[in-house]
Design a protein around this motif. Structure first.
Motif, PDB file in Angstrom:
ATOM      1  N   VAL A 137     -58.264  34.913  13.619  1.00 39.75           N
ATOM      2  CA  VAL A 137     -57.596  33.658  13.279  1.00 39.75           C
ATOM      3  C   VAL A 137     -57.806  33.366  11.797  1.00 39.75           C
ATOM      4  O   VAL A 137     -58.945  33.285  11.324  1.00 39.75           O
ATOM      5  CB  VAL A 137     -58.124  32.499  14.137  1.00 39.75           C
ATOM      6  N   ASP A 165     -48.013  33.813  12.347  1.00 38.23           N
ATOM      7  CA  ASP A 165     -47.412  34.609  13.409  1.00 38.23           C
ATOM      8  C   ASP A 165     -48.359  34.813  14.586  1.00 38.23           C
ATOM      9  O   ASP A 165     -48.042  35.573  15.495  1.00 38.23           O
ATOM     10  CB  ASP A 165     -47.007  35.990  12.864  1.00 38.23           C
ATOM     11  N   PRO A 191     -49.389  32.728  17.150  1.00 37.53           N
ATOM     12  CA  PRO A 191     -48.834  32.367  18.473  1.00 37.53           C
ATOM     13  C   PRO A 191     -47.744  33.330  18.938  1.00 37.53           C
ATOM     14  O   PRO A 191     -47.657  33.649  20.127  1.00 37.53           O
ATOM     15  CB  PRO A 191     -48.288  30.959  18.243  1.00 37.53           C
ATOM     16  N   LYS A 192     -46.925  33.779  18.005  1.00 41.45           N
ATOM     17  CA  LYS A 192     -45.873  34.721  18.365  1.00 41.45           C
ATOM     18  C   LYS A 192     -46.468  36.039  18.848  1.00 41.45           C
ATOM     19  O   LYS A 192     -45.979  36.639  19.827  1.00 41.45           O
ATOM     20  CB  LYS A 192     -44.963  34.952  17.159  1.00 41.45           C
ATOM     21  N   LEU A 224     -49.394  36.412  20.228  1.00 39.47           N
ATOM     22  CA  LEU A 224     -49.987  36.179  21.546  1.00 39.47           C
ATOM     23  C   LEU A 224     -48.921  36.236  22.638  1.00 39.47           C
ATOM     24  O   LEU A 224     -49.155  36.800  23.711  1.00 39.47           O
ATOM     25  CB  LEU A 224     -50.698  34.826  21.568  1.00 39.47           C
ATOM     26  N   ASP A 225     -47.764  35.670  22.359  1.00 41.84           N
ATOM     27  CA  ASP A 225     -46.683  35.703  23.341  1.00 41.84           C
ATOM     28  C   ASP A 225     -46.235  37.137  23.611  1.00 41.84           C
ATOM     29  O   ASP A 225     -45.920  37.506  24.748  1.00 41.84           O
ATOM     30  CB  ASP A 225     -45.502  34.872  22.845  1.00 41.84           C
ATOM     31  N   LYS A 285     -39.385  32.361  28.839  1.00 37.52           N
ATOM     32  CA  LYS A 285     -40.545  31.486  28.941  1.00 37.52           C
ATOM     33  C   LYS A 285     -40.398  30.479  30.073  1.00 37.52           C
ATOM     34  O   LYS A 285     -41.381  29.977  30.597  1.00 37.52           O
ATOM     35  CB  LYS A 285     -40.767  30.762  27.618  1.00 37.52           C
TER      36      LYS A 285
END
Length: 736
Positions: free
Chosen positions: A273, A279, A281-282, A284-285, A575
């Motif tokens: 982190v 980027d 969160p992206k 992680l998705d 999602k």
């Protein structure tokens, strides 16, 4: 000659007082003996020695013991008794590398020096002080050895004390570990062919994926550690994951095991982190979606750092726990026995074991009942992730309950999974102990709980688990010596004394012939193991199960898999239909893990027990027990002569032997019965006999019965309290 009188006067009572101990008188009268030399291993060198040394027994404060010579080598601290009794040489469970009076250097935990009847902890700064009168060594396998230096010359006593303290406590380089010297003197022909799957080649991983019918992708891009030095050379990831080089391999969901329904268990480390990283969160998705794409577009995640104790908490709890077993003498034991159960409970060690088993049950429930993928995460992904994933596989897959299967599981999840054994076990005695934590021992503790609750389901015995826990601290094997695969290869090539002629090959701990002969290895196997009965060929099955690893609980209704090209056509609505949940988020709801897992356990318990199906541990109250063989084997006061689990096992093995004899008798009378009897594999080989249980103690085969009194020694203060208390029967018992 001492005169007792003078002249013709009446002889008086002798008034001579001796200030010389009997041991010193014995030493003065004895003639000098020839020097004693230990049986050295290939590459072992003696650093220093001292004689005569008195090794105290653990009986009481009378300071009784035996005389011998104390040595310190580059492998161990060894004590050789002057007169070896036949009892010491008649053992049938003898370690080839070290004996009862030997301490591998990596096995030394703490060293205490006794100065003027006061015990002080020895550190590097205290080595230059005056020589103590007694050395007390606490070992990581919970042995306590005490040596007296009062009968030794001052120069020899100081030399052996400084030598032991330096080689056991001072921080050292990994190249000083005895494994490099030992393997340097070992010929390549001595290395046996390994039967355990080591997961150090693509073929091993492909074989495991084929066995579990996993639909994942094998990664070979890290063969030269170009992707990450913290990742294995080979590992498996979801098929939908394509971006491997983002964040240097951190956060990659690594495949552990696949359920027969199609869902799978994955583990991952945290992503780094940074404030500039938008980027994250992206990314992680992308990782979660890749896991969900494995089966039914569903995944449940669990952050183990939030729901389980930290490695520092585990270390502190174990430090408190092990103090109750490091007993210097019997008097100290009986003093601690007054508050035994409350002391064990206050350490929190048994509670940590219960928490890990509970979390593993929750993961099993997601895989078995909910048919959903599970992704467990933590900071490095190599500590508690290894514990939970290994326990879940033991509960679900009967293959890992065999001896070879369990060793392959340890290789896959721990060794190839890059668990930091060097730092966690503190093999190099580093001053910074923040990284030290008995995580692997915690796993073995949890496995022992499963073994003692479902013994017929496991091919290996608790003796095997005890020996495995001891082998972690033997500085010969490469299995538990490094922090990662990259660390292993780089160190062996760089610091090997024969690096010019080729890479150094250290033996693995799974080659048990290095430590034990074939007769001793028989104790590794559980004689009551219930092998899976193969159906007769002549009988046609009316119903064939869909999967060979059929489990005990019914699976929930499967959802219809999406059409091909689902991700391509309906990416924006993914999602909305993607079922991503966190196990820990169930907390506080009516369907919390404790309540849901309880229902899951009760539902499983109502069905016929299948030792080759799903196994769940009981976690209520006293069901989580103390691993007595490991923790109490060196304390004579708690040994049961002719009793304990050894006596029970002996009787059961006698019954198995009688059944074996009856089988042979029936075969001789009616050969046609031999076909039917052969369907009981557990009776094909005669069980190994423990011998007469009356001459053994409950800690067999690690310690043997001694010719000594086992009369309890109650402390004087406690005895007076008991004698002066009139209303003892009316007092409340100690509540744990």
């Amino acid at each position: 000659m001492l005169s007792l009188g003078s002249g013709g006067a009446k002889s008086t009572k002798p008034s001579f007082v001796s200030y010389v101990t009997p041991e010193e008188i014995k030493l003065e009268k004895e003639t000098p003996k020839k020097e004693i030399h230990p049986d050295l291993l290939p590459g072992e060198v003696v650093f220093c020695s001292a004689s005569p040394i008195l090794k105290y027994t653990q009986d009481d404060l009378s300071q009784r013991g035996v005389f011998g010579t104390l040595f310190c080598t580059n492998f161990r601290v060894t004590f050789i008794i002057d007169e070896m009794s036949q009892e010491e040489t008649a053992k049938n469970f003898k370690n080839k590398l070290y004996g009862e009076n030997d301490i591998p250097l990596m096995c030394v935990d703490h060293i205490y020096g006794v100065y003027d009847e006061k015990r002080k902890l020895i550190t590097g700064g205290l080595v230059k002080n005056k020589c103590p009168s007694k050395i007390i060594i606490h070992c990581k396998d919970l042995r306590v050895l005490q040596f007296s230096l009062t009968f030794t010359k001052e120069e020899d006593a100081k030399r052996i004390f400084q030598g032991i303290a330096h080689h056991c406590l001072e921080e050292k380089s990994l190249k000083c570990v005895f494994a490099f010297s030992y393997t340097g003197a070992t010929s390549p022909g001595m290395q046996r062919k390994q039967e355990t799957i080591l997961f150090d080649s693509p073929e091993d991983w492909s074989q495991e994926m084929k066995r579990t019918k996993a639909k994942c992708r094998l990664v070979t891009e890290n063969e030269n550690f170009e992707l990450s030095q913290r990742l294995p050379k080979y590992f498996v990831i979801p098929q939908a994951l394509e971006d491997l080089f983002s964040y240097q391999g951190n956060g990659l969901p690594m495949w552990c095991w696949s359920h027969h329904s199609g869902c799978a268990l994955f583990k991952a480390s945290f992503l780094p982190v940074t404030q500039e990283d938008g980027d994250l969160p992206k990314h992680l998705d992308i990782m979660i979606n890749a896991v969900a794409h494995n089966y039914l577009y569903s995944v449940k995640t669990e952050d183990l750092s939030e729901s389980l104790p930290t490695i520092q908490d585990i270390q502190q709890s174990y430090n408190k726990f092990k103090q109750f077993f490091l007993i210097d003498n019997s008097t100290e034991f009986w003093l601690s026995d007054v508050k035994w159960f409350s002391s064990l409970e206050s350490s929190g060690w048994l509670d940590i074991i219960r928490q890990c088993l509970q979390k593993a049950v929750e993961v099993v429930e997601c895989l078995e009942k909910d048919n959903t993928n599970v992704l467990i995460t933590e900071e490095e992904g190599t500590d508690l992730c290894c514990v939970i994933s290994s326990l879940a596989q033991l509960m679900l897959d009967p293959y890992y309950r065999t001896l070879m299967g369990f060793q392959s599981l340890v290789q896959k999840e721990w060794v190839a999974g890059c668990h930091a054994f060097l730092d966690r076990c503190n093999h190099l005695h580093q001053k910074d102990k923040e990284c030290q934590s008995p995580v692997f021992l915690l796993f073995l503790e949890c496995v022992w709980q499963l073994v003692q609750q479902h013994s017929p389901a496991f091919q290996f015995s608790e003796t095997y688990l005890t020996v495995l826990s001891d082998s972690v601290h033997v500085p010969i094997f490469s299995t538990f010596l490094f922090n990662s695969a990259h660390h292993r290869e780089s160190i062996i090539k760089a610091e090997s004394p024969i690096a010019q002629s080729g890479s150094l090959i250290c033996p693995t701990v799974w080659d048990w012939s290095v430590q034990y002969d074939s007769k001793a290895q028989n104790y590794f196997f559980n004689p009551l193991y219930s092998e899976k009965v193969k159906p007769e060929r002549t009988i046609r099955k009316t119903h064939k199960p869909k999967h060979q690893r059929q489990l005990s609980l019914p699976s929930s209704a499967f959802k219809t898999p999406p059409k091909k090209g689902f991700f391509k056509d309906e990416t924006e609505s993914l999602k909305k239909i993607l079922r991503v949940k966190r196990i820990s988020r169930w907390m506080g709801s009516p369907d919390s893990p404790a309540v849901a897992s309880r229902e899951f356990y009760e539902s499983w318990q109502q069905r016929p027990l299948d030792y080759h199906g799903l196994l769940l541990p009981c976690l209520d109250g006293p069901a989580v027990r103390l691993w007595m063989q490991r923790y109490l084997r060196w304390i004579p006061e708690v040994h049961i002569l002719g009793g304990g689990s050894v006596a029970v096992m002996t009787k059961l093995m006698e019954l198995l032997g009688q059944v074996q004899d009856m089988k042979h008798m029936l075969e001789q009378r009616d050969p046609s019965q031999a076909v039917k009897l052969d369907h009981h594999p557990q009776l094909q080989h005669r069980p190994v006999s423990f011998g007469s249980s009356g001459r053994m103690s409950s800690s067999f085969p690690f310690t043997y019965s001694r010719n000594r009194s086992f009369r309890p020694i109650i402390p004087t203060g406690l005895l007076q309290i008991l004698m002066l208390t009139d209303n003892l029967a009316n007092q409340e018992d100690e509540v744990v």
